[in-house]
Design an enzyme around this catalytic site. Structure first.
Site, mmCIF file in Angstrom:
data_model
loop_
_atom_site.group_PDB
_atom_site.id
_atom_site.type_symbol
_atom_site.label_atom_id
_atom_site.label_comp_id
_atom_site.label_asym_id
_atom_site.label_seq_id
_atom_site.Cartn_x
_atom_site.Cartn_y
_atom_site.Cartn_z
ATOM 1 N N ASN A 168 -8.518 2.105 10.437
ATOM 2 C CA ASN A 168 -7.659 1.855 11.614
ATOM 3 C C ASN A 168 -8.106 2.550 12.941
ATOM 4 O O ASN A 168 -8.780 1.991 14.021
ATOM 5 C CB ASN A 168 -6.011 2.286 11.105
ATOM 6 C CG ASN A 168 -5.300 1.866 12.373
ATOM 7 O OD1 ASN A 168 -3.935 2.397 12.357
ATOM 8 N ND2 ASN A 168 -5.567 1.075 13.589
ATOM 9 N N THR A 169 -8.165 4.066 12.847
ATOM 10 C CA THR A 169 -8.470 4.902 14.057
ATOM 11 C C THR A 169 -9.776 4.466 14.575
ATOM 12 O O THR A 169 -10.044 4.352 15.835
ATOM 13 C CB THR A 169 -8.189 6.133 13.706
ATOM 14 O OG1 THR A 169 -7.049 6.475 12.965
ATOM 15 C CG2 THR A 169 -8.415 6.938 15.111
ATOM 16 N N LYS A 186 0.949 -1.104 -0.123
ATOM 17 C CA LYS A 186 0.074 0.138 0.065
ATOM 18 C C LYS A 186 0.861 1.140 0.153
ATOM 19 O O LYS A 186 1.678 1.353 1.060
ATOM 20 C CB LYS A 186 -1.077 -0.107 1.256
ATOM 21 C CG LYS A 186 -1.987 1.199 1.356
ATOM 22 C CD LYS A 186 -2.652 1.316 2.538
ATOM 23 C CE LYS A 186 -2.489 2.819 2.821
ATOM 24 N NZ LYS A 186 -3.134 3.242 3.938
ATOM 25 N N ALA A 195 -9.048 5.603 5.118
ATOM 26 C CA ALA A 195 -8.935 6.844 5.882
ATOM 27 C C ALA A 195 -10.359 7.664 6.239
ATOM 28 O O ALA A 195 -11.063 7.937 5.357
ATOM 29 C CB ALA A 195 -7.828 7.699 5.732
ATOM 30 N N GLY A 196 -10.438 8.278 7.411
ATOM 31 C CA GLY A 196 -11.223 9.047 7.950
ATOM 32 C C GLY A 196 -12.535 8.538 8.276
ATOM 33 O O GLY A 196 -13.447 9.276 8.732
ATOM 34 N N GLY A 219 -7.029 9.495 10.577
ATOM 35 C CA GLY A 219 -7.518 9.852 12.041
ATOM 36 C C GLY A 219 -8.301 10.702 12.494
ATOM 37 O O GLY A 219 -8.763 10.799 13.556
HETATM 38 C C1 LIG Z 1 -3.788 2.061 8.632
HETATM 39 C C2 LIG Z 1 -3.429 2.762 7.439
HETATM 40 O O1 LIG Z 1 -2.906 2.446 6.434
HETATM 41 C C3 LIG Z 1 -3.472 4.391 7.497
HETATM 42 O O2 LIG Z 1 -2.805 5.139 6.637
HETATM 43 C C4 LIG Z 1 -4.906 4.511 7.063
HETATM 44 O O3 LIG Z 1 -5.056 5.657 6.144
HETATM 45 C C5 LIG Z 1 -6.147 4.409 8.091
HETATM 46 O O4 LIG Z 1 -6.778 5.608 8.261
HETATM 47 P P1 LIG Z 1 -7.710 5.926 9.604
HETATM 48 O O5 LIG Z 1 -7.018 5.805 10.626
HETATM 49 O O6 LIG Z 1 -8.334 7.465 9.515
HETATM 50 O O7 LIG Z 1 -8.682 4.790 9.327
#
Ligand SMILES: CC(=O)[C@@H](O)[C@H](O)COP(=O)(O)O
Length: 268
Positions: A219-220, A110, A197-198, A171
């Site tokens: 992730n976050t 990635k 993300a987001g 995040g």
């Molecule tokens: C885990 C990862 O690869 C991050 O770069 C991803 O962009 C996640 O973003 P969030 O933490 O906002 O879900």
């Protein structure tokens, strides 16, 4: 579940670089309290592809320290090394090559090349340059990018195996900021489009899937929840529900009411 429904869902795989996955939820491995929580949340999410920040996570570079691959073994999960923390194309390319060495010739990566530390928005010029180099070098590149439809198409044309537009800054948990851009990207794509993300909560993931995205990476939202394992479970259900709703085809939005029990055609 009826046999017909079972077949429809069983044949609906996400295919990345030629490999089918029954799960459309991809998860990150950062920000968890410890490796055991990472393992439990990943399991609850039903994720089959897990992304790993090569510069921040030990997958063998530091012998003797806890190794993520002990809890998420590569024979069970597709490990997706990512270039988090890279701000130039050169850095990102170097990081992918290191990942390939650490993972015995593994080519799926990635790519993310960030523009600055405040926004963590992708530097699209550096991202394009890195993608070109990596594709020529034989990598299967899943690429994190902005939600710009023209850029998404360009990355697909370069040969990226999946394009991963952001919902909102990494995040931030703000959810999808520009659903019409995502729709445009999805409608023009011949490779999987995975929102990355987001995402903040389950409804964000469901909306991404209802728009026709092929998957969601987060992730976050999971690792930062009060109960990460329960949130992982919620995200799994949301991605599945959103996908089923997309496949089922939503009703058109109408400005005025239409009765649920029409009287047209009733005799007498
Ligand atoms: C885990 C990862 O690869 C991050 O770069 C991803 O962009 C996640 O973003 P969030 O933490 O906002 O879900």
């Amino acid at each position: 579940m009826t046999a017909l429904l079972h077949t429809a869902l069983a044949t609906d795989s996400l295919v990345v670089a030629g490999k089918p996955y029954s799960s459309r939820l991809l998860t990150g491995t950062g920000k968890f309290a410890d490796l055991e929580q990472t393992r439990l949340a990943t399991d609850a999410a039903g994720a089959q592809i897990v992304t790993v920040a090569i510069r921040r996570t030990n997958i063998g570079q530091n012998p003797g320290e806890p190794n993520l691959l002990d809890v998420l073994p590569p024979d069970r999960y597709t490990i997706l090394p990512n270039t988090a923390g890279c701000y130039t194309a050169d850095d990102a390319v170097r990081t992918c090559r290191l990942a390939r060495e650490l993972l015995d010739g593994h080519n799926l990566v990635k790519l993310e090349v960030l523009g600055d530390q405040k926004t963590l928005y992708p530097d699209v010029v550096q991202t394009l340059a890195a993608a070109e180099t990596l594709v020529k070098d034989g990598f299967d590149v899943m690429v994190y990018t902005s939600d710009d439809p023209i850029l998404a198409k360009r990355l697909e044309e370069i040969g990226c195996v999946a394009v991963m537009p952001l919902a909102a800054p990494i995040g931030s948990g703000l959810g999808i900021q520009n659903r019409y851009n995502l729709l445009e990207i999805v409608e023009n794509a011949k490779v999987p489009i995975i929102v990355d993300a987001g995402v903040g909560t389950a409804s964000d993931a469901a909306i991404a899937m209802e728009l026709g995205c092929d998957g969601v990476l987060m992730n976050t939202a999971i690792a930062g929840a009060k109960d990460p394992v329960l949130m992982a479970h919620a995200m799994k259900l949301a991605v599945e529900a959103g996908r089923a709703a997309f496949k089922a085809g939503r009703i058109p939005r109408k400005r005025f009411a239409s009765a649920s029990s029409p009287i047209d055609g009733i005799i007498g």
